[in-house]
Design an enzyme around this catalytic site. Structure first.
Site, PDB file in Angstrom:
ATOM      1  N   HIS A 137       1.076  -1.283   0.160  1.00 53.27           N
ATOM      2  CA  HIS A 137      -0.089   0.196   0.274  1.00 53.27           C
ATOM      3  C   HIS A 137       1.265   1.015  -0.243  1.00 53.27           C
ATOM      4  CE1 HIS A 137      -3.660   2.772   1.041  1.00 53.27           C
ATOM      5  NE2 HIS A 137      -3.960   1.654   0.719  1.00 53.27           N
ATOM      6  N   HIS A 138       0.736   2.089  -0.524  1.00 53.38           N
ATOM      7  CA  HIS A 138       1.372   3.045  -0.760  1.00 53.38           C
ATOM      8  C   HIS A 138       1.517   4.028   0.096  1.00 53.38           C
ATOM      9  CE1 HIS A 138       3.771   6.462  -3.043  1.00 53.38           C
ATOM     10  NE2 HIS A 138       3.403   5.581  -4.575  1.00 53.38           N
ATOM     11  N   ALA A 139       0.502   3.879   1.319  1.00 55.93           N
ATOM     12  CA  ALA A 139       0.380   4.042   2.591  1.00 55.93           C
ATOM     13  C   ALA A 139       1.681   4.092   3.718  1.00 55.93           C
ATOM     14  CB  ALA A 139      -0.750   4.551   3.380  1.00 55.93           C
ATOM     15  N   ASN A 312       5.224   9.193   2.798  1.00 52.79           N
ATOM     16  CA  ASN A 312       5.528  10.245   1.545  1.00 52.79           C
ATOM     17  C   ASN A 312       5.533  11.475   1.770  1.00 52.79           C
ATOM     18  OD1 ASN A 312       3.973   7.659  -0.637  1.00 52.79           O
ATOM     19  ND2 ASN A 312       3.466   7.475   1.761  1.00 52.79           N
TER      20      ASN A 312
END
Length: 473
Positions: A137-139, A312
């Site tokens: 997951h990009h989180a 991020n």
């Protein structure tokens, strides 16, 4: 790296878990031979992966509805999905491993979210097709940091005791000569002007301005449409040959020139009526604003009481290209791409877009920030990213890796493109809404042919530089 229990998500992490902008990275590693489930379990158990707080935490919400990371005891077997049998239609001779794997990933991008009752990552072993699909997951973090963490499980083919490395992007400042006072003033003036222009466009894109209709533009709801995935394959040597034909050009300039030329070719062939000359197609690119030192950064982040911050931190850039009929000089696409990207890099668009997103997230909440990002996606035409991978070949569990490719969850774009380089090759995964672009193989061929045509033109310059003088764009 030490974190408190129930650590809050970063602003960008909160954005990536909203329904409209939920993003999962799907990275596929091609292997020289199949890998078994026991070997996979052993590699994960001995890796930094299960020692990293993000990979041992659940995504939960507190009493105020804010997303947080809650540390749990990890169950490795729940994260490994083993598929021993071949997929696809075995009666179809055209159903090769690459097509089958791409079809498998395409289905994952639109219909298979990660379960929130375990940490947000999975490893799918496609034994019959000699590959593994790593879903993150990009989180959990940005692409470069996640790639660096993954590479800690790998070793160089040439030296089994050393990890592969990622060369940090070189600073563009090193190429700049010392400027006079007048030069610095002129540069400041241009930075201010371009920043004002691009931020005005950014605002208008988030409200009402959108690209004109073309055969490749999506829109609201397209992220739910069935997807198809194909691979365009480039040689880094070919890209460097093209790069050398115009002064101070980068690989990103070449990539964007290839996309501009390839999309023009595709529209010319597949539009019901020829597009208007110069019609704009706007791309969206995420720019990593957090300095990254590759694998060395992972080591620092894992230290106790480290001040380095994981997560991020990215800004957004809008990158316009224009439809042009193929002319006599294919390098014109490169000169136009370089001019546009140079202006974008001179501006503060990426930095200010992050600051605006942070302000909106803090003052109005994640749902409003997600809605604004979704509007920008709906009003543009495609997504593009380029990640620099290892230059040398590497292996995992003693098995050489033949390729590394990546793509992400579907967006409201009809085309999403992710390029990653590895060992002299650059593979671009092209994810399309197949109801709008039913034959993406043709689009991939347009991109490949565009690069080869630019390479031929660049070689002619090398043979006769007086006839084809270099141009700084």
């Amino acid at each position: 790296m030490s974190i408190e229990k129930d650590e809050p998500l970063t602003p960008a992490g909160r954005l990536f878990v909203q329904p409209a902008t939920d993003q999962i990275i799907n990275c596929v590693l091609g292997l020289d031979r199949p890998v078994g489930i026991e070997t996979t379990r052993s590699v994960i158990t001995d890796s930094l992966l299960i020692k990293h707080p993000r990979f041992t935490s659940l995504l939960v919400k507190d009493n105020h509805g804010r997303e947080r990371w809650k540390t749990v005891e990890i169950e490795i077997d729940r994260h490994i999905i083993f598929l021993p049998n071949a997929l696809g239609n075995h009666d179809d001779d055209d159903d090769d491993d690459e097509t089958i794997v791409n079809d498998y990933i395409a289905d994952l991008t639109v219909s298979c979210p990660l379960s929130t009752d375990k940490p947000l990552w999975e490893i799918h072993i496609l034994a019959a097709h000699k590959c593994v699909v790593i879903r993150l997951h990009h989180a959990l973090g940005d692409g470069v940091s996640l790639l660096s963490l993954m590479l800690t499980m790998c070793r160089k083919v040439s030296d089994g005791d050393k990890m592969p490395t990622i060369e940090p992007p070189s600073s563009s400042r090193s190429n700049h000569r010392r400027e006079s006072g007048a030069g610095r003033f002129w540069k400041l003036l241009k930075t201010t002007w371009f920043t004002l222009i691009y931020m005005l466009e950014f605002f208008m894109r988030s409200v009402w301005v959108r690209d004109k209709e073309t055969a490749v533009r999506g829109g609201a709801g397209v992220e739910l449409w069935p997807r198809k995935l194909v691979t365009a394959k480039f040689s880094l040597d070919d890209m460097k040959t093209v790069k050398s034909s115009v002064v101070n050009t980068t690989i990103n300039d070449v990539l964007f020139a290839v996309i501009s030329s390839g999309l023009s070719r595709y529209l010319e062939m597949h539009s019901r009526k020829p597009p208007r000359e110069g019609i704009q197609m706007t791309g969206v690119a995420m720019v990593n604003l957090r300095p990254s030192q590759g694998i060395q950064e992972i080591t620092e982040l894992m230290k106790k009481n480290s001040r380095s911050r994981w997560g991020n931190k990215f800004g957004m850039m809008l990158l316009p290209i224009y439809y042009h009929k193929n002319g006599s000089d294919p390098l014109e696409y490169l000169k136009r791409a370089k001019k546009m990207i140079d202006r974008k890099k001179l501006s503060l668009e990426a930095f200010l877009s992050y600051q605006i997103g942070y302000f909106v997230m803090k003052c109005f909440g994640a749902k409003i920030a997600s809605l604004l990002n979704y509007r920008i996606i709906c009003n543009t035409s495609f997504t593009i990213s380029n990640v620099v991978g290892p230059k040398e070949e590497f292996m995992i569990a003693g098995i050489p890796v033949t390729y590394i490719r990546t793509t992400s969850s579907s967006l409201a774009h009809a085309i999403t493109m992710h390029m990653m380089s590895y060992a002299g090759k650059a593979d671009m995964q092209i994810l399309v809404a197949k109801d709008l672009i039913p034959q993406p193989e043709i689009l991939a061929k347009c991109f490949e042919d565009a690069l080869l045509e630019m390479k031929e033109a660049a070689l002619k310059i090398g043979e006769n530089p007086s006839k084809f003088p270099q141009n700084s764009g």
